[in-house]
Every structure is written in C-alpha cells, then in structure tokens.
Design a protein around this motif. Structure first.
Motif, PDB file in Angstrom:
ATOM      1  N   SER A  91      -7.163  29.519  37.066  1.00 17.14           N
ATOM      2  CA  SER A  91      -6.167  28.696  36.380  1.00 17.14           C
ATOM      3  C   SER A  91      -5.008  29.578  35.965  1.00 17.14           C
ATOM      4  O   SER A  91      -5.190  30.749  35.628  1.00 17.14           O
ATOM      5  N   GLN A  92      -3.819  28.993  36.017  1.00 16.42           N
ATOM      6  CA  GLN A  92      -2.608  29.696  35.608  1.00 16.42           C
ATOM      7  C   GLN A  92      -1.657  28.712  34.966  1.00 16.42           C
ATOM      8  O   GLN A  92      -1.594  27.550  35.362  1.00 16.42           O
ATOM      9  N   ALA A  93      -0.913  29.210  33.982  1.00 19.89           N
ATOM     10  CA  ALA A  93       0.081  28.374  33.317  1.00 19.89           C
ATOM     11  C   ALA A  93       1.031  29.262  32.540  1.00 19.89           C
ATOM     12  O   ALA A  93       0.738  30.431  32.263  1.00 19.89           O
ATOM     13  N   THR A  94       2.153  28.673  32.176  1.00 21.09           N
ATOM     14  CA  THR A  94       3.019  29.263  31.173  1.00 21.09           C
ATOM     15  C   THR A  94       2.851  28.387  29.942  1.00 21.09           C
ATOM     16  O   THR A  94       3.075  27.170  30.004  1.00 21.09           O
ATOM     17  N   LEU A  95       2.425  28.983  28.852  1.00 15.13           N
ATOM     18  CA  LEU A  95       2.167  28.222  27.629  1.00 15.13           C
ATOM     19  C   LEU A  95       3.479  27.844  26.959  1.00 15.13           C
ATOM     20  O   LEU A  95       4.539  28.390  27.280  1.00 15.13           O
ATOM     21  N   THR A  96       3.409  26.911  26.019  1.00 13.15           N
ATOM     22  CA  THR A  96       4.618  26.437  25.335  1.00 13.15           C
ATOM     23  C   THR A  96       5.318  27.541  24.560  1.00 13.15           C
ATOM     24  O   THR A  96       6.514  27.452  24.312  1.00 13.15           O
ATOM     25  N   ASN A  97       4.582  28.592  24.205  1.00 18.96           N
ATOM     26  CA  ASN A  97       5.208  29.725  23.503  1.00 18.96           C
ATOM     27  C   ASN A  97       5.810  30.739  24.487  1.00 18.96           C
ATOM     28  O   ASN A  97       6.272  31.794  24.085  1.00 18.96           O
ATOM     29  N   GLY A  98       5.798  30.420  25.786  1.00 21.11           N
ATOM     30  CA  GLY A  98       6.384  31.286  26.804  1.00 21.11           C
ATOM     31  C   GLY A  98       5.436  32.328  27.375  1.00 21.11           C
ATOM     32  O   GLY A  98       5.777  33.025  28.327  1.00 21.11           O
ATOM     33  N   GLU A  99       4.244  32.433  26.809  1.00 21.66           N
ATOM     34  CA  GLU A  99       3.272  33.428  27.265  1.00 21.66           C
ATOM     35  C   GLU A  99       2.573  32.954  28.549  1.00 21.66           C
ATOM     36  O   GLU A  99       2.254  31.772  28.681  1.00 21.66           O
ATOM     37  N   PRO A 100       2.298  33.882  29.459  1.00 21.38           N
ATOM     38  CA  PRO A 100       1.523  33.508  30.650  1.00 21.38           C
ATOM     39  C   PRO A 100       0.048  33.362  30.289  1.00 21.38           C
ATOM     40  O   PRO A 100      -0.449  34.012  29.368  1.00 21.38           O
ATOM     41  N   TYR A 101      -0.633  32.486  31.008  1.00 19.96           N
ATOM     42  CA  TYR A 101      -2.064  32.272  30.822  1.00 19.96           C
ATOM     43  C   TYR A 101      -2.717  32.309  32.198  1.00 19.96           C
ATOM     44  O   TYR A 101      -2.200  31.733  33.159  1.00 19.96           O
ATOM     45  N   ALA A 102      -3.841  32.982  32.282  1.00 20.91           N
ATOM     46  CA  ALA A 102      -4.635  33.004  33.517  1.00 20.91           C
ATOM     47  C   ALA A 102      -6.098  33.182  33.136  1.00 20.91           C
ATOM     48  O   ALA A 102      -6.417  33.928  32.214  1.00 20.91           O
ATOM     49  N   ASN A 103      -6.963  32.470  33.850  1.00 26.67           N
ATOM     50  CA  ASN A 103      -8.392  32.586  33.603  1.00 26.67           C
ATOM     51  C   ASN A 103      -9.123  32.311  34.908  1.00 26.67           C
ATOM     52  O   ASN A 103      -8.534  31.813  35.873  1.00 26.67           O
ATOM     53  N   HIS A 104     -10.387  32.649  34.924  1.00 22.81           N
ATOM     54  CA  HIS A 104     -11.259  32.397  36.077  1.00 22.81           C
ATOM     55  C   HIS A 104     -12.397  31.521  35.574  1.00 22.81           C
ATOM     56  O   HIS A 104     -12.990  31.820  34.533  1.00 22.81           O
ATOM     57  N   HIS A 105     -12.680  30.442  36.284  1.00 20.36           N
ATOM     58  CA  HIS A 105     -13.682  29.458  35.867  1.00 20.36           C
ATOM     59  C   HIS A 105     -14.746  29.306  36.946  1.00 20.36           C
ATOM     60  O   HIS A 105     -14.463  29.459  38.132  1.00 20.36           O
ATOM     61  N   VAL A 106     -15.922  28.947  36.511  1.00 23.20           N
ATOM     62  CA  VAL A 106     -16.963  28.485  37.413  1.00 23.20           C
ATOM     63  C   VAL A 106     -17.383  27.117  36.890  1.00 23.20           C
ATOM     64  O   VAL A 106     -17.740  26.968  35.716  1.00 23.20           O
ATOM     65  N   PHE A 107     -17.271  26.117  37.752  1.00 28.46           N
ATOM     66  CA  PHE A 107     -17.660  24.754  37.411  1.00 28.46           C
ATOM     67  C   PHE A 107     -18.933  24.405  38.171  1.00 28.46           C
ATOM     68  O   PHE A 107     -19.020  24.627  39.380  1.00 28.46           O
ATOM     69  N   LEU A 108     -19.893  23.871  37.453  1.00 31.04           N
ATOM     70  CA  LEU A 108     -21.103  23.324  38.062  1.00 31.04           C
ATOM     71  C   LEU A 108     -20.999  21.817  37.948  1.00 31.04           C
ATOM     72  O   LEU A 108     -20.977  21.277  36.824  1.00 31.04           O
ATOM     73  N   LEU A 109     -20.866  21.147  39.075  1.00 31.76           N
ATOM     74  CA  LEU A 109     -20.726  19.696  39.098  1.00 31.76           C
ATOM     75  C   LEU A 109     -22.000  19.069  39.645  1.00 31.76           C
ATOM     76  O   LEU A 109     -22.581  19.580  40.616  1.00 31.76           O
ATOM     77  N   ASN A 110     -22.427  17.983  39.021  1.00 31.99           N
ATOM     78  CA  ASN A 110     -23.512  17.160  39.536  1.00 31.99           C
ATOM     79  C   ASN A 110     -22.914  15.839  39.978  1.00 31.99           C
ATOM     80  O   ASN A 110     -22.017  15.311  39.315  1.00 31.99           O
ATOM     81  N   PHE A 111     -23.418  15.333  41.080  1.00 30.83           N
ATOM     82  CA  PHE A 111     -22.942  14.074  41.636  1.00 30.83           C
ATOM     83  C   PHE A 111     -24.050  13.037  41.646  1.00 30.83           C
ATOM     84  O   PHE A 111     -25.222  13.366  41.814  1.00 30.83           O
TER      85      PHE A 111
END
Length: 142
Positions: A91-111
């Motif tokens: 994930s990546q974004a520019t936050l409302t305060n102007g700071e960059p944001y980046a993270n790594h996620h692992v999603f476990l989905l059940n269907f």
C-alpha cells in the motif's frame, strides 16, 4: 477430471476478479458490498477486533479521508487453495499532512462460493502507529 480442473480454474478466475474489485474499492475508499457474504467479518492485527461488514466499509471510507488521493493497494502475489486465498499487497499513499505512507500487507481471505466471507489482515503496525493513528485520533474524538 478435465471438467473438474476447468471448473476450478473458472472459480479461481472469478475469485481473482473479486479480489481485484476489493483492492480497487479499498484504493477508492468505496468498497462494493455485494462481493461479501452477509456474515462477513474482518480482523486486523492493528485493531485486534472482529468487525462486521458495515464497520469494515466505514473503516475503508475513513481511511481514504486520511490520504490526499486514496490508499493505493497493489497485489504482489496470490495463493489460492480451495476456499482460501493468501494475498501479498503493498500500500502507498500521501497522507493529508503531506507525509508519504507505505506498508506491506498479507490478507487471508475465505470465500463462500464467489463471495468473501472473511478477511484477516496482517501488516507492520508500527508504521500505522507512526503515520495513520495520529491523523485518525482527532477524527474518532469528534
């Protein structure tokens, strides 16, 4: 045997489209509720709470207000097996305060069929605590 394999491939393709719809909706802060089962639940290691669909949809909306142009989610890898999918996402974004944001996620989905019945999200919570939480707390107080 060939028919079974074709059916499994069709299910995997449909689920992949559902996953991409989910990630696109999360990016826009407007997730389409029709991709979930009525009993859908969401859990994240940042909140440690089990949440139903309305709370998940509201959280995605709220998260998008903390960014300048939404939180971009990019699928890196996926493993599908039976009713479960594991997805690695950046994930990546520019936050409302102007700071960059980046993270790594692992999603476990059940269907259940072609609908998502649950999501468990794992990410680096220290990044969330440093970047997202300070922006989120004033909104939660109001």
């Amino acid at each position: 045997m060939k028919e079974q394999k074709q059916r499994e491939q069709s299910i995997q393709t449909t689920r992949l489209k559902t996953i991409d719809t989910l990630l696109h909706g999360m990016t826009k802060g407007a997730v389409t509720p029709d991709i979930f089962t009525p009993s859908f639940t969401f859990w994240s290691n940042s909140s440690h709470q089990q949440n139903p669909l309305p709370a998940f949809l509201k959280a995605m909306q709220l998260l998008s207000t903390l960014t300048q142009n939404g939180m971009a989610y990019h699928r890196r890898a996926i493993i599908q097996q039976h009713e479960r999918c594991v997805i690695e996402v950046d994930s990546q974004a520019t936050l409302t305060n102007g700071e960059p944001y980046a993270n790594h996620h692992v999603f476990l989905l059940n269907f259940v069929g072609n609908k998502i019945s649950s999501i468990r999200e794992y990410m680096d919570c220290t990044i969330v605590a440093k970047s997202i939480t300070p922006l989120l707390l004033p909104l939660l107080r109001n």
